[in-house]
Design a protein around this motif. Structure first.
Motif, PDB file in Angstrom:
ATOM      1  N   VAL A 151      40.739  46.254  33.785  1.00 59.64           N
ATOM      2  CA  VAL A 151      40.916  45.657  35.107  1.00 59.64           C
ATOM      3  C   VAL A 151      42.295  45.010  35.159  1.00 59.64           C
ATOM      4  O   VAL A 151      42.680  44.298  34.229  1.00 59.64           O
ATOM      5  CB  VAL A 151      39.834  44.593  35.399  1.00 59.64           C
ATOM      6  N   ASN A 152      43.039  45.279  36.221  1.00 57.42           N
ATOM      7  CA  ASN A 152      44.323  44.630  36.433  1.00 57.42           C
ATOM      8  C   ASN A 152      44.249  43.712  37.644  1.00 57.42           C
ATOM      9  O   ASN A 152      43.492  43.978  38.588  1.00 57.42           O
ATOM     10  CB  ASN A 152      45.437  45.650  36.631  1.00 57.42           C
ATOM     11  N   ALA A 153      45.053  42.654  37.625  1.00 59.32           N
ATOM     12  CA  ALA A 153      45.018  41.628  38.668  1.00 59.32           C
ATOM     13  C   ALA A 153      46.241  41.715  39.572  1.00 59.32           C
ATOM     14  O   ALA A 153      47.342  42.075  39.128  1.00 59.32           O
ATOM     15  CB  ALA A 153      44.949  40.244  38.036  1.00 59.32           C
ATOM     16  N   TYR A 154      46.042  41.328  40.830  1.00 63.81           N
ATOM     17  CA  TYR A 154      47.139  41.185  41.793  1.00 63.81           C
ATOM     18  C   TYR A 154      46.984  39.822  42.449  1.00 63.81           C
ATOM     19  O   TYR A 154      46.028  39.580  43.185  1.00 63.81           O
ATOM     20  CB  TYR A 154      47.072  42.301  42.843  1.00 63.81           C
ATOM     21  N   THR A 209      36.572  38.421  42.989  1.00 61.49           N
ATOM     22  CA  THR A 209      37.473  39.569  43.108  1.00 61.49           C
ATOM     23  C   THR A 209      37.191  40.600  42.032  1.00 61.49           C
ATOM     24  O   THR A 209      37.121  41.807  42.307  1.00 61.49           O
ATOM     25  CB  THR A 209      38.936  39.105  43.033  1.00 61.49           C
ATOM     26  N   VAL A 210      37.027  40.141  40.797  1.00 57.78           N
ATOM     27  CA  VAL A 210      36.672  41.077  39.721  1.00 57.78           C
ATOM     28  C   VAL A 210      35.349  41.767  40.042  1.00 57.78           C
ATOM     29  O   VAL A 210      35.203  42.983  39.857  1.00 57.78           O
ATOM     30  CB  VAL A 210      36.593  40.349  38.366  1.00 57.78           C
ATOM     31  N   VAL A 269      34.985  39.647  31.251  1.00 58.83           N
ATOM     32  CA  VAL A 269      34.049  39.576  30.120  1.00 58.83           C
ATOM     33  C   VAL A 269      32.654  39.997  30.562  1.00 58.83           C
ATOM     34  O   VAL A 269      31.977  40.788  29.877  1.00 58.83           O
ATOM     35  CB  VAL A 269      34.036  38.158  29.524  1.00 58.83           C
ATOM     36  N   ASP A 270      32.201  39.489  31.705  1.00 60.39           N
ATOM     37  CA  ASP A 270      30.854  39.827  32.175  1.00 60.39           C
ATOM     38  C   ASP A 270      30.738  41.302  32.547  1.00 60.39           C
ATOM     39  O   ASP A 270      29.643  41.876  32.495  1.00 60.39           O
ATOM     40  CB  ASP A 270      30.484  38.956  33.378  1.00 60.39           C
ATOM     41  N   ALA A 271      31.854  41.927  32.922  1.00 60.62           N
ATOM     42  CA  ALA A 271      31.851  43.348  33.257  1.00 60.62           C
ATOM     43  C   ALA A 271      32.089  44.227  32.038  1.00 60.62           C
ATOM     44  O   ALA A 271      31.969  45.447  32.122  1.00 60.62           O
ATOM     45  CB  ALA A 271      32.921  43.637  34.311  1.00 60.62           C
TER      46      ALA A 271
END
Length: 377
Positions: free
Chosen positions: A117-120, A99-100, A147-149
């Motif tokens: 980045v925000n999560a849903y 998803t990320v 982290v990878d992004a």
């Protein structure tokens, strides 16, 4: 050379996904969104309307250029739930990472690097979180993706939506804000020209698109997700291979002298996405990448033609870098330094807007991909 458009989507439509209807809805929404652009000036900003219909929305504020995107995983989390008894909690770690990846890969297409980045996480029942190992795996996957992004995980929302989301399931989505590096311009295809080269960067497999069709195929197999692929891996395990995050490659390219003219994240619509730029140019692919085993298996089991396959799945092409003539080799070199497989696969040619896949005798015409908003009255 290719099938009519309606023939291409039959397999995916039977799995409940109709891109013709979805694209029409997206165009209508973009048209209404376009009518609100002037409101940014009241906050001292400016909407970059040329980005409407691109993977991320671009806007200017405070002397800087930002991008914003919202993206969802789709139904791959259902596959994770079904496979959890066999593979354990890592199923949810992988789909969180997926998803990320879907979010940041879209964001960087416009030349922005992710900041936040925000999560849903929407569940059918709050009991989803009762399994602490599964919850920890989900959060670990999301954090690893950030982290990878190179992005901060800002927060998010985790509603419980009984009836709207099935009990036992979780819907994964999120949003991100990115920044175009100081001194740079958003990449929206304005410099794209005949003679440019396109480098295709390999995918790891299914990524985040095609899960509904994969679930349908699994349901028709006697051994379902436990079906063995030629390599000996199970079908289900291969479906869960994490998506590649291409942000480090884009960051490397933006910091270089390579002339990058456009970037495309190859997701839904497959290689139709090569003609996402709204330009009267042709994209002639003469060197397709190797198709990942899991995708070749899916195509065969679904009885899909080459045209259907290459307009549904990524078919081994995860990301496309459009660059100045002669610059493709440097893009390939930088991808290789990051452990990514890539090659110069395509040239941009004068002519009508279309994609030509000569190796599989498929031509996609320009009217088969239209995400252009209209000026509202």
């Amino acid at each position: 050379m290719s099938q009519p458009p309606e023939g291409r989507s039959s397999a995916y439509s039977s799995a409940g996904v109709n891109y013709t209807a979805l694209d029409a809805g997206k165009r209508n929404a973009l048209t209404q969104a376009l009518a609100t652009s002037r409101l940014l000036s009241a906050r001292g900003g400016r909407a970059v309307d040329e980005s409407r219909g691109e993977p991320a929305f671009v806007f200017e504020s405070g002397g800087q250029t930002f991008a914003f995107v919202l993206e969802g995983l789709g139904t791959k989390s259902i596959i994770a739930r079904l496979l959890e008894p066999q593979v354990g909690a890592r199923a949810f770690e992988n789909v969180a990472y997926d998803t990320v990846a879907a979010i940041v890969n879209d964001l960087c297409c416009v030349g922005a690097l992710p900041l936040v980045v925000n999560a849903y996480f929407a569940t059918g029942s709050s009991d989803w979180y009762a399994d602490e190992q599964r919850q920890a795996a989900l959060l670990a996957g999301w954090r690893r993706g950030c982290v990878d992004a190179g992005a901060v995980w800002g927060g998010g929302e985790s509603p419980s939506l009984p009836d709207l989301v099935a009990e036992g399931d979780i819907e994964l989505a999120g949003s991100a804000v990115g920044l175009v590096p100081q001194g740079g311009e958003p990449i929206l295809g304005a410099q794209l020209a005949a003679g440019d080269e396109i480098v295709l960067v390999a995918s790891s497999g299914l990524h985040a698109n095609g899960s509904s069709l994969a679930r349908m195929v699994a349901g028709q197999l006697p051994d379902g997700y436990e079906t063995r692929l030629p390599s000996g891996r199970t079908f289900g395990d291969a479906l869960l291979d994490p998506t590649v995050i291409y942000t480090p490659l884009v960051q490397s390219l933006l910091a270089s002298e390579v002339g990058i003219h456009y970037l495309s994240h190859i997701t839904g619509h497959g290689l139709l996405k090569l003609m996402r730029p709204r330009r009267d140019l042709s994209y002639h692919v003469t060197n397709l990448p190797e198709v990942p085993e899991v995708l070749a298996f899916l195509v065969a089991q679904a009885g899909m033609s080459a045209a259907a396959a290459y307009s549904t799945f990524n078919m081994g092409c995860g990301f496309a870098v459009y660059c100045a003539p002669g610059a493709g080799a440097e893009v390939v070199r930088r991808a290789s330094e990051l452990g990514l497989s890539a090659h110069v696969a395509c040239t941009v040619e004068p002519g009508p807007r279309r994609v030509v896949l000569s190796e599989v005798e498929v031509v996609f015409d320009g009217d088969e991909l239209d995400l252009t908003p209209q000026r509202a009255a």
